[in-house]
Each structure stands twice: as structure tokens, then as C-alpha cells.
Design a protein around this motif. Structure first.
Motif, short mmCIF file in Angstrom:
data_model
loop_
_atom_site.label_atom_id
_atom_site.label_comp_id
_atom_site.label_asym_id
_atom_site.label_seq_id
_atom_site.Cartn_x
_atom_site.Cartn_y
_atom_site.Cartn_z
N LEU B 93 3.13 -28.11 3.94
CA LEU B 93 1.93 -27.84 3.16
C LEU B 93 2.15 -28.08 1.67
O LEU B 93 1.30 -28.65 0.99
N LEU B 96 2.27 -31.68 0.43
CA LEU B 96 0.92 -32.25 0.30
C LEU B 96 0.24 -31.72 -0.97
O LEU B 96 -0.27 -32.50 -1.78
N THR B 97 0.23 -30.40 -1.14
CA THR B 97 -0.48 -29.84 -2.30
C THR B 97 0.21 -30.25 -3.60
O THR B 97 -0.46 -30.57 -4.58
N PHE B 99 1.91 -32.93 -4.19
CA PHE B 99 1.59 -34.34 -4.45
C PHE B 99 0.19 -34.45 -5.06
O PHE B 99 -0.01 -35.10 -6.09
N ALA B 100 -0.77 -33.76 -4.44
CA ALA B 100 -2.15 -33.84 -4.92
C ALA B 100 -2.25 -33.33 -6.36
O ALA B 100 -2.92 -33.93 -7.19
#
Lengths: 337, 281
Positions: B93, B96-97, B99-100
Motif C-alpha cells: 500500500l 503505491l501511496t 509513489f503517488a
């Protein structure tokens, strides 16, 4: 500005203008042309918008989880604190009655007083950590091993720390008891004494906390600018003056971190109280986090609403500190970007 | 370097420093040393009043007894069942976060980041009643899965902060170059950014492993039986059973502490890099 916006230079080249890239892409384009019209449109749309959409897609799982398990429960607790509820049956709305009861509750004041004690005395971890870090910041043989071993208490669970100190304080045979007996003639059963018990638990909590602050400062000391120190030495600065005027200003990020983790650690003090005394003797070592748990989930009956009210108070206390910390972090972030 | 390197001081100062180091260490670890010694004392020593001082013989049987007389093996297994999935879930998780939030500029970026950071600081008690209630309603009360789900969600806050900062420090040119080549965003994540995140992933996996292994509060709130309880909560009940059998309490405590300690000594560099994030500018 980091060119990730729609008009940024990094925007992928639209399909139509795609420069010839060789046979492979030639084939790909041919294949694409043969696809159904809508399919092509969808792909184009995705290609054009992927930079705008990707961050949201990547954020969805993490944000969703965090909202459901962390953010929404905070508001739910506020709401629940207005109910009389045993966790199973019907909830009954009683408005602010839980808070009214709380402000007449002696155990609440004991817990609050102990929380303040924790906060104040726990701060000792910051200078103590700095002291040990300065002591260990040398380049002698085996110093790395010494640093790791000094850090050791932080790695083990607070449950184990609690058991270790319960043994340390144990009347008649604990090491601390025996040392005290040897030095003063009579030992004290720290954990059975309502006036001393909180101090005893805080001392146990300080052990890993000092280790944590120490490692923060060791990292900070590593990054101190040697030229400034040399310059200050030429100006005959040394010892405490050097520390205060030259070193500490450079250690500010480490100090900030140390204070943040220490405040949070002090307000989260649950494990040690639960393991070492279970709030006793006579509830004298309770802290808010422990009292809340006791009210909401103990054999005295499940009082979820009342527990939630205690949690709200604890949360508000924490909020005072958190907002200060966050304000500084956001400020740094803005300036850093 | 501050303080002044000891090599530049007099011989006497150097020698006294070398002598003080081990003494200070022994003093610092005194409670731990005491417990370690107690854990190998035969019960007869304690009965005879030999509390302090060397054991008359090394009783490693205490450790054997802890494993045979108590469900500590099961507790430790439960701890692994909670810790390992949590580490994996949190890393997925937060990659992903992170990276965003680390790569893209978009409206609300700083506020989402801020939400993760702030949520990370809240006292557990404000979450306790709703999270317990939700876990009961999902039918996951008293299961390791229930515990894992909560831990993954909560740790994602800290890990996002960590990953976001880490990714932000990566060279932008790599990503820009990939985009000019027409590489899709998802491929950039997978082939460009993810390989560079290895040090962050290593640091976070040891840290999260230790945090979750050592968690006690949620273990007591969300699990109740010996089939599901992690070793921290297990030690609490064993401590109640082993009143005055300090050789067993000590051995149990040491066994429970071993996995994170081993993790720490094996991956020290990563552990400290993770913990001291933000301590240097």
C-alpha cells in the motif's frame, strides 16, 4: 513546479503525432488501427489522461484503508462518547452526561495527573539521549557494537521492558530493591507504593525512550558540519559553550524529532502500566489510555460510551501537541518544495 | 566532530574512556543482564535465596520448560502470522501511496500527505471502540486477520510519510526521460521507481516487523484466546500464571524478545536509517 501537470513538458505525445519509432511501433500502430473504433478512443483517452489519473488510482487502496480504520473511527469515537452503550445492546443517547460524570470522577483526575507527570518526566529522555550520544560519538575500537548495545532497550517490546523492571523492583530480591537496601538500610517496594509507583513505571519507560533519543542524536551528530566546529575551536569555544552555541543549533531537526516521539510516547503509555501494575495499587498508577481501556473493556463491565469520552479527552490533549508538530512539518514542506 | 576525538587527548583520558565504556554499558543494561542471568538459574537457586549472583548451574531447562509447559510456541507462531502479512500489506500500500504523493503534483497532494502524517500520531484509544466494533461486525474478532487489517491500515500512515519523502529525493530526470520515451506511468512505477526504492523497502520492513511484533495494545483489544494471541499479549497471561517463578518469566520474556532483536542485529543499518528519518536535514 515539477512538470507533472497537464501542460508540463513531460506530457506523453498524442497518438496522431507519434514520431516513427521503427518497425515494432509501426506494427503496433497497424494493430491498433484495426481495433474497434471505441477501443481506440478509450486507449487514446487513457494515454492522454494517465498522468492526471495515475496518482488517484495509486492512492485509492491506501487512502481507503486509512480512512476506514483510522480517520473515520476518530469521528465515530466523538459520536459514541454521547451514548450509554455496553458494546452489544441498544445505544442510548445521553448527551454530555459521560463528560459530566468524568469531571466528577476521582480516577479520571488521578489518570490526568499521572499523564502530566509522564509528559514532564519523559522529557528527561531528550537531554539524557543527547548526553549518551555525545559520550558515544567517538571512533574507538568496537564503538559500533557499543552503540548498538546502548540502543538495545528500544528494540525489545515494552511488555518485556515491563517484566524486566517488575523483576528489577521486586521486593526482597529485585536488583533495585537490594541495591537500595544495601545503600540505605531498607528497601522499598516501588510498585506497591501508591506514591512512588508512577515514578517507577516512568523510569522503566525512560529506558527505551532514552535509547531512541540517543540514536536520533547520534545520527544528528554525524551530520554536524566539521568546518564550523573547527572555526569555533579557533575562536577558543569548547565544552558546554561549544555545545550550546555551535552544536545544538545544528541538531535542531534531531531535537524536534526527539521531542515529537517523546511526547507521543508519554501519552501512549499503556503497555507498561498494564504489564507492571494493571493500574494499581488502588488505581494510583492509571493513565488516561489505561483508564479508558479499563472502562471500555474490563471485567467491571463494558462502558463503551464512557471509554470513548475518556479517549476524546486524551485525543484533545494529543491534538494540542500534534497540531504544533504538523504545523511545523507542513511549513517545512512548503518551504522545501 | 563533536566532542573532540578522544585520540587527540592525553593517554590517561584515552584509557579512562576505554574503561568507562564497558562500565557504562553494564550499568545501562543492568536490568536486562539480571533477567538474562535469572533465566538460566535453576528454580532451587531462587528457592534458596540466591536471587542476585551467579547461578549455581546453568539451567537451560527453564527455556525447555517454557516451551513445554506453556503455549508460548503457539503465541510466537501467532505473532509471525500477524507480523509477516502486515509487513507485506503495508509495503504494497505505501509503495503505491508514496509513489503517488512523491511523484505527482495535484490538488490535495499536501492534504492527503498531511492526513497520513496526522493520523499516525493519534492515541490508539480514540480508535479502539470503533475498530473493535467493526472487527466484531466483520466476523474477524479474535482472528489474526482482524489484527493484520488494522495494522496494515495504521502503519500505512507512517510508511507513506517515509516512502513519499524517499521518492521525492529520487532524481527527477529518470522519470522525465522515461516519459519522453513514451513509457506508461504504471511501467515507470514498476521498472524505474520500484527498483530504486529497495533501501526504503528494506528499512521499512525491519521497522514494521519490530513495531508489529512488539504491539501489545491491539493484541489485547482484538484477540482473546491462545490460538490467536500474539506473544506480547500471551506474556501478560503467562506472567499471571507464573507468579513468583521468575526463572520462567525471564526465559519467556527473552524468547519473546528474540525475533525483533535478531532482526535488528541482522539489518541494523536499515533499521537505524528508517528510525532516524528526518533527524538530519
Amino acid at each position: 513546479m515539477r512538470g507533472a501537470g497537464m501542460s508540463g513538458p513531460a506530457r506523453p505525445v498524442p497518438l496522431g503525432n507519434e514520431p516513427p519509432e521503427g518497425i515494432v511501433s509501426e506494427q503496433r500502430r497497424a494493430a491498433r488501427m484495426s481495433l474497434a473504433n471505441t477501443e481506440t478512443q478509450r486507449r487514446t483517452w487513457w494515454r492522454e489522461n494517465q498522468q492526471r489519473l495515475t496518482p488517484y488510482i495509486f492512492l485509492i487502496p491506501g487512502v481507503l484503508f486509512f480512512l476506514v480504520y483510522v480517520i473515520i473511527p476518530i469521528f465515530e469515537s466523538f459520536w459514541l462518547s454521547g451514548f450509554d452503550w455496553d458494546g452489544l445492546g441498544e445505544k442510548q443517547w445521553i448527551g454530555f452526561a459521560n463528560y459530566q460524570e468524568l469531571f466528577d470522577d476521582d480516577a479520571f483526575y488521578t489518570s490526568l495527573k499521572n499523564n502530566v507527570l509522564w509528559l514532564v518526566l519523559y522529557m528527561f529522555a531528550v537531554p539524557a539521549g543527547l548526553g549518551i550520544a555525545i559520550f558515544l560519538n567517538q571512533k574507538v575500537r568496537l564503538i559500533r557494537a557499543y552503540k548498538s548495545l546502548f540502543f538495545f532497550p528500544f528494540v525489545i517490546s515494552q511488555v518485556v521492558v515491563g517484566l524486566i523492571f517488575a523483576w528489577f523492583y521486586a521486593p526482597n530480591f529485585g536488583l533495585f530493591y537490594l541495591l537500595l537496601e544495601w545503600a540505605t538500610g531498607s528497601g522499598i517496594a516501588v510498585l506497591a507504593d501508591p506514591d512512588l509507583v508512577t515514578y517507577g513505571i516512568i523510569a522503566a519507560g525512560l529506558w527505551p525512550q532514552i535509547a531512541y533519543c540517543m540514536i536520533l542524536y547520534l545520527t544528528g551528530l554525524n551530520a554536524v558540519d566539521p568546518e564550523q566546529i573547527e572555526a569555533a575551536r579557533l575562536d577558543a569555544a569548547k565544552g558546554f559553550k561549544m555545545l550550546w552555541y555551535v552544536i545544538l543549533p545544528q541538531l535542531r531537526p534531531a531535537t524536534f524529532m526527539a521531542v515529537v516521539v517523546t511526547v507521543i510516547g508519554a501519552l501512549r503509555s499503556f503497555d507498561l502500566v498494564s504489564i507492571m501494575t494493571d493500574g494499581g495499587p488502588f488505581g494510583s498508577s492509571r493513565v488516561l489510555s489505561f483508564y479508558m481501556y479499563e472502562q471500555a473493556l474490563s471485567e467491571y463491565g463494558y462502558r463503551m460510551g464512557y471509554g470513548a469520552a475518556i479517549a476524546v479527552i486524551l485525543f484533545l490533549i494529543m491534538m494540542v501537541f500534534i497540531s504544533g508538530f504538523i504545523w511545523k512539518m507542513v511549513d517545512d514542506e512548503r518551504r522545501g518544495l | 566532530m563533536f566532542p573532540r576525538p578522544i585520540e587527540q587527548s592525553s593517554r590517561a583520558a584515552r584509557i579512562s574512556y576505554q574503561v568507562m565504556l564497558p562500565l557504562a554499558l553494564i550499568l545501562w543494561l543492568l536490568p536486562l543482564i539480571g533477567v538474562a542471568i535469572t533465566s538460566v538459574k535453576p528454580a532451587s537457586d531462587l528457592a534458596a535465596g540466591n536471587y542476585f549472583g551467579l547461578p549455581s548451574s546453568l539451567a537451560f531447562s527453564n527455556y525447555a520448560e517454557v516451551f513445554t509447559q506453556s503455549p508460548i510456541g503457539q503465541y510466537i507462531f501467532n505473532s509471525f502470522k500477524v507480523t509477516i502479512p502486515t509487513v507485506i500489506g503495508t509495503l504494497v500500500l505505501s509503495c503505491l501511496t508514496g509513489f503517488a504523493l512523491g511523484i505527482y503534483r495535484f490538488r490535495g497532494n499536501i492534504w492527503i500527505f498531511f492526513m497520513f502524517v496526522a493520523g499516525n500520531f493519534v492515541p490508539f484509544q480514540i480508535l479502539m471502540v470503533p475498530v473493535r466494533d467493526m472487527t466484531v461486525n466483520l466476523g474477524l474478532y479474535n482472528t489474526t486477520t482482524g489484527l493484520v487489517l488494522f495494522h496494515v491500515a495504521f502503519q500505512t500512515g507512517f510508511c507513506t510519510l517515509f516512502m513519499g519523502n524517499f521518492i521525492r529525493a529520487l532524481p527527477r530526470e529518470l522519470i522525465e526521460a522515461a516519459r519522453v520515451e513514451g513509457v506508461t506511468e504504471i511501467r515507470i512505477f514498476w521498472y524505474v521507481v520500484l527498483p530504486l526504492m529497495r533501501p526504503a523497502i528494506a528499512a521499512l520492513s525491519v521497522l514494521i516487523f519490530t513495531f508489529i511484533w512488539n504491539d501489545y495494545f491491539w493484541a489485547t483489544v482484538l484477540t482473546t484466546s491462545k490460538e490467536t494471541q500474539p506473544v506480547t499479549a500471551g506474556l501478560y497471561s503467562l506472567n499471571g500464571q507464573w507468579i513468583a517463578q521468575w526463572q520462567l518469566v525471564s526465559a519467556g520474556a527473552i524468547v519473546a524478545a528474540l525475533p525483533p532483536v535478531a532482526m535488528f542485529f541482522l539489518m541494523q543499518r536499515h533499521f537505524i536509517a528508517g528510525l532516524t528519518l528526518g533527524a538530519v536535514k
